[in-house]
Design a protein around this motif. Structure first.
Motif, PDB file in Angstrom:
ATOM      1  N   LYS A  71      -0.057   3.081 -12.496  1.00 32.32           N
ATOM      2  CA  LYS A  71      -0.434   2.313 -13.679  1.00 32.32           C
ATOM      3  C   LYS A  71       0.108   0.894 -13.547  1.00 32.32           C
ATOM      4  O   LYS A  71       1.085   0.658 -12.837  1.00 32.32           O
ATOM      5  N   VAL A  72      -0.517  -0.042 -14.269  1.00 34.36           N
ATOM      6  CA  VAL A  72      -0.099  -1.437 -14.252  1.00 34.36           C
ATOM      7  C   VAL A  72       0.023  -1.927 -15.693  1.00 34.36           C
ATOM      8  O   VAL A  72      -0.859  -1.687 -16.525  1.00 34.36           O
ATOM      9  N   LEU A  73       1.130  -2.623 -15.973  1.00 32.53           N
ATOM     10  CA  LEU A  73       1.303  -3.342 -17.233  1.00 32.53           C
ATOM     11  C   LEU A  73       1.435  -4.814 -16.885  1.00 32.53           C
ATOM     12  O   LEU A  73       2.270  -5.182 -16.052  1.00 32.53           O
TER      13      LEU A  73
ATOM     14  N   ASP B  12      -2.972  -2.119 -18.494  1.00 33.02           N
ATOM     15  CA  ASP B  12      -2.833  -2.590 -19.875  1.00 33.02           C
ATOM     16  C   ASP B  12      -2.368  -4.031 -19.844  1.00 33.02           C
ATOM     17  O   ASP B  12      -1.393  -4.359 -19.148  1.00 33.02           O
ATOM     18  N   PHE B  13      -3.045  -4.894 -20.592  1.00 33.85           N
ATOM     19  CA  PHE B  13      -2.634  -6.284 -20.722  1.00 33.85           C
ATOM     20  C   PHE B  13      -2.017  -6.490 -22.102  1.00 33.85           C
ATOM     21  O   PHE B  13      -2.543  -5.992 -23.106  1.00 33.85           O
TER      22      PHE B  13
ATOM     23  N   LYS C 168       0.818  -1.219   0.000  1.00 36.37           N
ATOM     24  CA  LYS C 168       0.000   0.000   0.000  1.00 36.37           C
ATOM     25  C   LYS C 168       0.851   1.269   0.000  1.00 36.37           C
ATOM     26  O   LYS C 168       0.371   2.337  -0.421  1.00 36.37           O
ATOM     27  N   ASP C 169       2.098   1.176   0.445  1.00 33.00           N
ATOM     28  CA  ASP C 169       2.985   2.351   0.439  1.00 33.00           C
ATOM     29  C   ASP C 169       3.933   2.358  -0.753  1.00 33.00           C
ATOM     30  O   ASP C 169       4.794   3.244  -0.862  1.00 33.00           O
ATOM     31  N   PHE C 170       3.799   1.381  -1.642  1.00 29.76           N
ATOM     32  CA  PHE C 170       4.632   1.369  -2.845  1.00 29.76           C
ATOM     33  C   PHE C 170       4.130   2.462  -3.798  1.00 29.76           C
ATOM     34  O   PHE C 170       2.955   2.832  -3.779  1.00 29.76           O
ATOM     35  N   LYS C 171       5.013   2.954  -4.641  1.00 32.65           N
ATOM     36  CA  LYS C 171       4.650   4.066  -5.507  1.00 32.65           C
ATOM     37  C   LYS C 171       4.870   3.698  -6.971  1.00 32.65           C
ATOM     38  O   LYS C 171       5.352   2.625  -7.311  1.00 32.65           O
ATOM     39  N   ASP C 172       4.511   4.629  -7.822  1.00 36.40           N
ATOM     40  CA  ASP C 172       4.762   4.546  -9.257  1.00 36.40           C
ATOM     41  C   ASP C 172       4.007   3.386  -9.887  1.00 36.40           C
ATOM     42  O   ASP C 172       2.855   3.149  -9.553  1.00 36.40           O
ATOM     43  N   ASP C 173       4.667   2.598 -10.773  1.00 34.76           N
ATOM     44  CA  ASP C 173       3.959   1.642 -11.615  1.00 34.76           C
ATOM     45  C   ASP C 173       4.375   0.203 -11.320  1.00 34.76           C
ATOM     46  O   ASP C 173       5.461  -0.055 -10.807  1.00 34.76           O
ATOM     47  N   LEU C 174       3.487  -0.707 -11.707  1.00 34.34           N
ATOM     48  CA  LEU C 174       3.684  -2.145 -11.471  1.00 34.34           C
ATOM     49  C   LEU C 174       3.749  -2.879 -12.800  1.00 34.34           C
ATOM     50  O   LEU C 174       2.911  -2.652 -13.680  1.00 34.34           O
TER      51      LEU C 174
END
Length: 338
Positions: A203-205, A230-231, A177-183
């Motif tokens: 955002k998630v890719l 995005d998948f 929950k404290d992680f930032k930016d994108d996955l």
């Protein structure tokens, strides 16, 4: 095998590693999908010994269906002839898909007889799949502060133990929950983790090699009104080549990659674990979430990620009563220690 014994064996195999948390499962009726091989006994089709034992692990709805289903099939020569396996896929709301697998070609006569069995019946034989009704269920994943819906299609991978899957997703949510930016997620399947984790990231890719699983993942983001994922249908090795600009893919252009600011990668590989190239690739990320169905390859891979420290770890008894166990670790890069 009892959970305590599995944990003890795990500790013995790698004494230097301690899992901080252990999450048990119900011992019975936990499997939402199951394959039942059949045998002939005095001209009666019945479950073989392993299927009889394994049936106790299946959802109660499946157990309720099996006796009556076998009676109907044994009274119907068209349904019975050359049937060698029955598969079940269900959800927590007791919707069920039944797969009948044959060593014969299925025809119109079979379709007519199979229609009496219920709404969601699938007939399979070599190069043949006949669907009567639907070939999927919609499962509800209940988390602490919300519920998510997932389409699980017969024949594609889905987490078999829904209750433990809910616990596992919530555990990862709590610790990111404290992680930032994108996955970035590799081996995403139908979006089991990425859809739930989307709330924790900008955002998630997510990538998956199986085309039908990607179709389900796209369906699932629409089902849950998730807008920041995005998948892409790409293998983990292709993702590595795309990120290193070794190969240009229309599905994932360099411009698209540059639009992300990745801090975290999630991997849920098959039992063989990660390839050497993927392990090198993972070192580009601040955080690694590694979900493993095979502790042996997990420990092997962790030994090659020495520039990371163990942030969180847990065991999830995904398959109680068996020797199998699911593990999850979250790693942080040592240079990011504050």
């Amino acid at each position: 095998m009892e959970l305590e014994i599995k944990v003890k064996n795990l500790k013995k195999s790698n004494p230097s590693f301690n899992f901080a948390e252990v999450f048990p499962s119900s011992q019975r009726n936990y499997r939402m999908r199951i394959e039942c091989n059949l045998r002939i006994n005095k001209n009666v089709l019945e479950l073989d010994e392993f299927a009889k034992t394994n049936l106790g692990r299946a959802n109660k709805k499946i157990n309720d269906i099996v006796p009556g289903l076998l009676i109907i099939i044994n009274k119907n020569e068209i349904l019975k002839h050359k049937l060698f396996r029955i598969d079940f896929l269900c959800n927590q709301l007791n919707s069920v898909v039944i797969g009948l697998v044959y060593h014969k070609k299925l025809n119109e006569e079979w379709i007519e007889e199979a229609s009496i069995l219920g709404e969601n019946i699938i007939g399979l034989s070599k190069k043949q799949k006949i669907v009567i009704g639907k070939d999927y269920v919609i499962e509800r994943i209940n988390l602490r502060d919300r519920s998510l819906n997932y389409k699980y299609t017969y024949g594609l991978f889905s987490q078999p133990n829904t209750l433990i899957n809910q616990v596992m997703i919530q555990w990862i949510l709590d610790h990111t929950k404290d992680f930032k930016d994108d996955l970035l997620e590799l081996y995403c399947g139908c979006g089991n983790f990425s859809i739930a984790l989307a709330n924790n990231f900008r955002k998630v890719l997510a990538s998956e090699i199986v085309k039908k699983s990607i179709k389900d993942a796209i369906y699932n983001i629409e089902l849950n009104n998730v807008k920041n994922i995005d998948f892409v249908r790409m293998s983990s090795d292709e993702i590595e080549k795309a990120f290193n600009y070794e190969r240009i893919f229309n599905r994932l252009s360099p411009q698209k990659i540059k639009s992300y600011n990745f801090s975290t990668v999630l991997v849920d590989p098959p039992r063989m674990g990660l390839t050497s190239k993927v392990k090198i690739f993972l070192r580009n990320f601040e955080n690694i979430i590694y979900v493993s169905c095979n502790p042996s390859t997990l420990f092997r891979d962790l030994n090659e990620l020495k520039d990371y420290y163990l942030y969180k770890s847990a065991i999830f008894d995904q398959f109680p009563g068996t020797t199998h166990i699911e593990c999850c670790v979250i790693l942080k890069k040592k240079k990011f220690i504050k």
